[in-house]
Design an enzyme around this catalytic site. Structure first.
Site, PDB file in Angstrom:
ATOM      1  N   HIS A   1       0.845  -1.206   0.000  1.00 45.45           N
ATOM      2  CA  HIS A   1       0.000   0.000   0.000  1.00 45.45           C
ATOM      3  C   HIS A   1       0.872   1.246   0.000  1.00 45.45           C
ATOM      4  O   HIS A   1       1.303   1.735   1.046  1.00 45.45           O
ATOM      5  CB  HIS A   1      -0.972   0.024   1.186  1.00 45.45           C
ATOM      6  CG  HIS A   1      -2.049   1.037   0.986  1.00 45.45           C
ATOM      7  ND1 HIS A   1      -3.362   0.721   0.733  1.00 45.45           N
ATOM      8  CD2 HIS A   1      -1.993   2.396   0.917  1.00 45.45           C
ATOM      9  CE1 HIS A   1      -4.069   1.824   0.545  1.00 45.45           C
ATOM     10  NE2 HIS A   1      -3.250   2.863   0.654  1.00 45.45           N
TER      11      HIS A   1
ATOM     12  N   HIS B   1       1.576   4.926  -2.550  1.00 49.77           N
ATOM     13  CA  HIS B   1       1.211   5.752  -3.717  1.00 49.77           C
ATOM     14  C   HIS B   1       2.466   6.372  -4.308  1.00 49.77           C
ATOM     15  O   HIS B   1       3.275   6.953  -3.574  1.00 49.77           O
ATOM     16  CB  HIS B   1       0.255   6.868  -3.297  1.00 49.77           C
ATOM     17  CG  HIS B   1      -1.055   6.356  -2.778  1.00 49.77           C
ATOM     18  ND1 HIS B   1      -2.212   6.351  -3.533  1.00 49.77           N
ATOM     19  CD2 HIS B   1      -1.401   5.821  -1.580  1.00 49.77           C
ATOM     20  CE1 HIS B   1      -3.205   5.843  -2.821  1.00 49.77           C
ATOM     21  NE2 HIS B   1      -2.742   5.510  -1.630  1.00 49.77           N
TER      22      HIS B   1
ATOM     23  N   ASP C   1      -5.424   3.832  -9.967  1.00 52.72           N
ATOM     24  CA  ASP C   1      -6.628   4.036  -9.164  1.00 52.72           C
ATOM     25  C   ASP C   1      -7.529   5.145  -9.693  1.00 52.72           C
ATOM     26  O   ASP C   1      -7.098   6.078 -10.364  1.00 52.72           O
ATOM     27  CB  ASP C   1      -6.303   4.237  -7.674  1.00 52.72           C
ATOM     28  CG  ASP C   1      -5.672   5.579  -7.371  1.00 52.72           C
ATOM     29  OD1 ASP C   1      -5.078   6.168  -8.285  1.00 52.72           O
ATOM     30  OD2 ASP C   1      -5.776   6.024  -6.215  1.00 52.72           O
TER      31      ASP C   1
ATOM     32  N   HIS D   1      -9.397   1.248  -1.782  1.00 53.41           N
ATOM     33  CA  HIS D   1      -9.376   1.750  -0.409  1.00 53.41           C
ATOM     34  C   HIS D   1     -10.828   1.669   0.089  1.00 53.41           C
ATOM     35  O   HIS D   1     -11.747   2.024  -0.654  1.00 53.41           O
ATOM     36  CB  HIS D   1      -9.017   3.230  -0.348  1.00 53.41           C
ATOM     37  CG  HIS D   1      -7.595   3.587  -0.666  1.00 53.41           C
ATOM     38  ND1 HIS D   1      -6.988   3.257  -1.825  1.00 53.41           N
ATOM     39  CD2 HIS D   1      -6.683   4.298   0.044  1.00 53.41           C
ATOM     40  CE1 HIS D   1      -5.740   3.746  -1.816  1.00 53.41           C
ATOM     41  NE2 HIS D   1      -5.532   4.375  -0.701  1.00 53.41           N
TER      42      HIS D   1
ATOM     43  N   GLU E   1     -11.592   3.466   5.624  1.00 49.95           N
ATOM     44  CA  GLU E   1     -10.542   4.311   6.219  1.00 49.95           C
ATOM     45  C   GLU E   1     -11.208   5.567   6.790  1.00 49.95           C
ATOM     46  O   GLU E   1     -11.191   5.812   7.984  1.00 49.95           O
ATOM     47  CB  GLU E   1      -9.520   4.698   5.136  1.00 49.95           C
ATOM     48  CG  GLU E   1      -8.464   5.694   5.600  1.00 49.95           C
ATOM     49  CD  GLU E   1      -7.776   6.402   4.434  1.00 49.95           C
ATOM     50  OE1 GLU E   1      -8.338   6.461   3.326  1.00 49.95           O
ATOM     51  OE2 GLU E   1      -6.669   6.949   4.656  1.00 49.95           O
TER      52      GLU E   1
HETATM   53  N1  ADE Z   1      -4.822   8.962  -1.799  1.00 49.65           N
HETATM   54  C1  ADE Z   1      -3.566   8.879  -1.331  1.00 49.65           C
HETATM   55  N2  ADE Z   1      -3.550   8.479  -0.063  1.00 49.65           N
HETATM   56  C2  ADE Z   1      -4.843   8.287   0.290  1.00 49.65           C
HETATM   57  C3  ADE Z   1      -5.498   7.870   1.462  1.00 49.65           C
HETATM   58  N3  ADE Z   1      -4.805   7.547   2.568  1.00 49.65           N
HETATM   59  N4  ADE Z   1      -6.829   7.794   1.469  1.00 49.65           N
HETATM   60  C4  ADE Z   1      -7.531   8.117   0.379  1.00 49.65           C
HETATM   61  N5  ADE Z   1      -6.976   8.507  -0.755  1.00 49.65           N
HETATM   62  C5  ADE Z   1      -5.646   8.609  -0.803  1.00 49.65           C
HETATM   63 ZN    ZN Z   2      -3.638   4.877   0.144  1.00 53.64          ZN
END
Ligand code: ADE
Ligand code: ZN
Length: 344
Positions: free
Chosen positions: A17, A19, A142, A204, A207
């Site tokens: 995980h 980016h 994404d 995702h 969260e």
């Molecule tokens: N894009 C990059 N990091 C993210 C996160 N933690 N939650 C949602 N979108 C994201």
């Molecule tokens: Zn993320």
């Protein structure tokens, strides 16, 4: 005194995980901002640029502003290659042999960057990372939740990448603000087509919002793993589903603290999620933005929960098992992990 830092660094790990845009360091962002004369929030421009002032933020909106400012620094194929190469070097230094790295084509398309330029940069970056650092990267492309109309173009981007660099794309992702209403229909269709093409579903969910988003990711998007998912504990039936179907969560503790998902690492639900039998691997999400890296994530949970080498070794092993990596690399990483002795 056990040197846990050296032990964790030596453990062969997969990072599931992470980016690409969120892995740009302040030094790299500064270089790119000066190169293209891009203003960073609160940090000025060109010679006066001081990114130490730009990187702290207090909420998800501030985080997104910084994220967009970093994205604006990426303007040429070489910029994309350079940030991938820089990330690969840092992964190698942390003992990461394989990473599934999320990239958001829509973030750049909306600024007029064309797909061919991004693909050229990512192909060059991925190749350099493998050749120079022996780290295998695979991309997750994404969709941003608030732009569901980007689902089809993002899938097209993923498939175009596969044609140019076979094996480079691991899946379709979904990120952005979870707590706002959006139309899931275009997402459902794109994720179904992605899965039919052999790609994984890696959204995702759970969260910034609760279990209903995780259920949606599982039932409507066919999620193979869940990014974050830490709110699953609010629904025992969901916990049971995740455990039984063996759907792993990609848990990013420092990200969760920085974005206010939980108050501190010590209060993080990770131990309770693991005790409930749900599979997890640790991730660093957007490491320089959250003042962390993957080694730090292992060390921070070790300190907060009193976990020693056996627990940390098990987390590294889980990261390899939950990855969608070629069988040969998994075999060699498992063997390398078994060869690491416990610290004295
Ligand atoms: N894009 C990059 N990091 C993210 C996160 N933690 N939650 C949602 N979108 C994201
Ligand atoms: Zn993320």
């Amino acid at each position: 005194m056990v040197d846990l830092d050296a032990f964790v660094r030596a453990l062969p790990k997969a990072e599931l995980h992470l980016h690409l845009e969120g892995s740009v360091t302040p030094a790299m962002a500064g270089r790119l901002a000066r190169r293209h004369r891009v203003e960073m929030p609160g940090a000025g421009l060109g010679e006066t640029l001081d990114l130490r002032q730009a990187f702290p933020f207090v909420d998800f909106a501030g985080f997104l502003r910084l994220y967009l400012a970093i994205a604006r620094c990426l303007q040429q194929a070489g910029d994309f290659a350079e940030i991938a190469e820089d990330l690969g070097r840092r992964l190698h230094e942390q003992g990461v042999g394989y990473a599934e790295v999320t990239f958001t084509p829509a973030l750049h398309r909306s600024r007029g960057i064309d797909d061919a330029m991004m693909i050229e940069g990512l192909v060059a970056g991925r190749r350099a990372v493998l050749e120079r650092h022996d780290v295998l990267l695979r991309w997750v492309f994404d969709v941003v939740r608030i732009f569901p109309e980007q689902a089809e173009p993002t899938l097209a981007f993923a498939l175009a990448m596969e044609r140019v660099d076979p094996g480079a794309t691991v899946g379709l992702g979904l990120a952005g603000p979870e707590d706002r209403p959006h139309d899931v229909a275009p997402l459902v269709e794109a994720f179904a087509r992605a899965r039919a093409e052999g790609l994984r579903s890696l959204p995702h969910a759970g969260e910034l919002a609760g279990p209903e988003r995780i259920w949606e990711a599982l039932r409507k998007l066919g999620a193979d793993r869940i990014g974050h998912g830490v709110r699953c504990l609010d629904d025992p039936a969901l916990v049971e589903f995740l455990r039984e179907r063996e759907v792993p969560l990609e848990v990013c503790p420092s990200s969760n603290v920085c974005l206010g998902v939980c108050g501190s690492i010590a209060e993080h639900p990770l131990p309770r999620i693991m005790e409930a039998g749900v599979a997890v691997s640790l991730g660093s999400d957007d490491p320089p933005l959250f003042g962390t890296d993957l080694v730090q994530e292992y060390l921070r949970v070790a300190e907060a929960f009193g976990w020693g080498p056996p627990r940390l070794r098990a987390l590294a092993a889980a990261s390899i098992e939950h990855a969608f990596m070629p069988a040969e690399r998994a075999t060699s990483m498992r063997a390398a992990l078994a060869a690491i002795p416990d610290p004295e």
